[in-house]
Design an enzyme around this catalytic site. Sequence first.
Site, PDB file in Angstrom:
ATOM      1  N   PHE A 154     -59.165  -0.163  12.513  1.00 27.28           N
ATOM      2  CA  PHE A 154     -58.463  -1.411  12.247  1.00 27.28           C
ATOM      3  C   PHE A 154     -59.216  -2.636  12.734  1.00 27.28           C
ATOM      4  CE2 PHE A 154     -56.931  -0.478  16.577  1.00 27.28           C
ATOM      5  CZ  PHE A 154     -57.052  -1.715  17.195  1.00 27.28           C
ATOM      6  N   LYS A 178     -61.236   5.436   3.276  1.00 26.52           N
ATOM      7  CA  LYS A 178     -59.881   5.452   3.838  1.00 26.52           C
ATOM      8  C   LYS A 178     -59.860   4.420   4.961  1.00 26.52           C
ATOM      9  CE  LYS A 178     -57.378   6.475   6.727  1.00 26.52           C
ATOM     10  NZ  LYS A 178     -56.432   5.614   7.551  1.00 26.52           N
ATOM     11  N   GLU A 181     -54.581   1.905   8.060  1.00 29.18           N
ATOM     12  CA  GLU A 181     -53.318   1.496   7.445  1.00 29.18           C
ATOM     13  C   GLU A 181     -52.743   0.247   8.104  1.00 29.18           C
ATOM     14  OE1 GLU A 181     -52.342   4.693  10.544  1.00 29.18           O
ATOM     15  OE2 GLU A 181     -53.963   4.164   9.146  1.00 29.18           O
ATOM     16  N   SER A 231     -61.587   6.172  18.029  1.00 30.17           N
ATOM     17  CA  SER A 231     -61.560   6.604  19.423  1.00 30.17           C
ATOM     18  C   SER A 231     -62.292   7.927  19.582  1.00 30.17           C
ATOM     19  CB  SER A 231     -60.113   6.749  19.896  1.00 30.17           C
ATOM     20  OG  SER A 231     -59.486   7.853  19.249  1.00 30.17           O
ATOM     21  N   CYS A 286     -65.444  -2.107  19.856  1.00 28.22           N
ATOM     22  CA  CYS A 286     -66.103  -0.999  20.546  1.00 28.22           C
ATOM     23  C   CYS A 286     -67.314  -1.484  21.322  1.00 28.22           C
ATOM     24  CB  CYS A 286     -66.500   0.090  19.558  1.00 28.22           C
ATOM     25  SG  CYS A 286     -67.814  -0.375  18.414  1.00 28.22           S
ATOM     26  N   GLU A 386     -60.656   3.763  28.053  1.00 28.25           N
ATOM     27  CA  GLU A 386     -60.919   2.647  27.143  1.00 28.25           C
ATOM     28  C   GLU A 386     -59.611   1.906  26.882  1.00 28.25           C
ATOM     29  OE1 GLU A 386     -63.225   1.753  22.940  1.00 28.25           O
ATOM     30  OE2 GLU A 386     -62.216   3.687  23.170  1.00 28.25           O
TER      31      GLU A 386
END
Length: 503
Positions: A154, A178, A181, A231, A286, A386
């Site tokens: 995202f 993909k 969402e 992740s 990240c 994280e």
Amino acid sequence: MTTTDLPVVPHWVDGARLTPAGSATAPVFDPARGVATRRVGLADADLVDRAVRSAAAAFPAWRDTSIAKRQAVLFRFRELLAGRKDELARIITAEHGKVLSDAAGEIQRGLEVVELATGFPHLVKGEFSENVSTGIDVYSFKQPLGVVGIVSPFNFPAMVPMWFFPVAIAAGNAVVLKPSEKDPSAAVWMAELWQEAGLPDGVFTVVHGDRAAVDGLLAHPDVASISFVGSTPVARHVYETAARHGKRVQALGGAKNHMLVLPDADLDLAADQAVNAGFGSAGERCMAISVVLAVEPVADELVAKVRERIEGLRVGDGTRGPDMGPLVTGEHRDRVASYIDVAAADGAKVVVDGRDVRPDGDADGFWLGPTLLDDVPTTSRAYTEEIFGPVLCVVRVKSFDEGVALINAGELGNGTAVFTADGGAARRFQNEVEVGMIGVNVPIPVPVAYYSFGGWKQSLFGDARAYGPQAFDFFTRAKAVTSRWLDPATHGGVDLGFPRNDG
């Protein structure tokens, strides 16, 4: 308006928008207002299969399309994207929440990879050796894999997909993307741009969904490779599952990036860059700096400078020109905020508490202001896990060696930075630190497109990094041909010995 009345973000299959009747959906929020503004369809196994079969049908013709024609489509896509990037930035801000300038920045970095891909003929060349033995030549060439799957996160709904699909398409593959969402609209916008650029239908496909859609791609027999960013636990699952199904995999995982500040560093520069790298995109990067390792005796002064800069930041609706926007969802905001309690309970000092922020935006937005924690114990979950939000931890260390040892002790090795005026210390740091991407007085060392992106240890699963030269190797496979053309009268006769090249 009820949630069921909201417009639905469609899939993109066979070169057209697709919204199957009766399919499951999930809400898509405007993070600055805290309200759902649209829904996104969630693909089931049948829809994933339909999307992959569409891509598989389009692949042979695209594979056989000349290099010149493929290159022309890429150049056209590049020109369209450069001319309309402000439109895409608004879409990203509306669904992710990052400020418009940050959204424009991620598009620009993605555009670098598109520009790299336009020069793909040089990067997919083979080799030729004449007369390796008398009358025998050997040559190699690269061919595309087929249908390749991309699963993106995202936090960068445009840039991260562009780390992969320009190279994959240039090399002759068909792509099934993909996207997350949480902010799906950018992917469909880019699909329509590809069509406008002249890409044949089916070569770029978008399917929305949750884990069921991801697992469908991982197991589908017609998907040759998977590129993933997310992740570490999910990256590990993606890598293991896709590899078990015989696919090539590049799975980029999480990060806990440290910034080591030595006593000789320019502390104003270090403070500026710690704030920039810690709170840009609300810390949802990240490559964000989440830990500052301050080598004594500079910690007090550095913390004061960072605090001063944080107090000057404006948090608000990304369309209104603030410095930082909201977090992507209320659930994620609450998870990030919980780490402030964890750190305080473990003995850290809450120097700036982002839960007290007064944003320039709707009260129901998913707000959490920049947070500064000092003296964070290295045993605290606020240090070891994280956080992926605007929480900057300061850990005080006594020496260069202690700082490097802390960095190397972590299970993640994505990015790191050192701030110093000592060239010898910087050179030693880059040699000894066990991290894949290193900055020297640069806090977010994301390589330019003609290098490759990826970390070490649990930050990368698989051998191939994203974009750059490694990406062209990942999205192609080589054939080596040994060739001899002889006069039929001198074919050499029968010889059962192992072929030798010394003749």
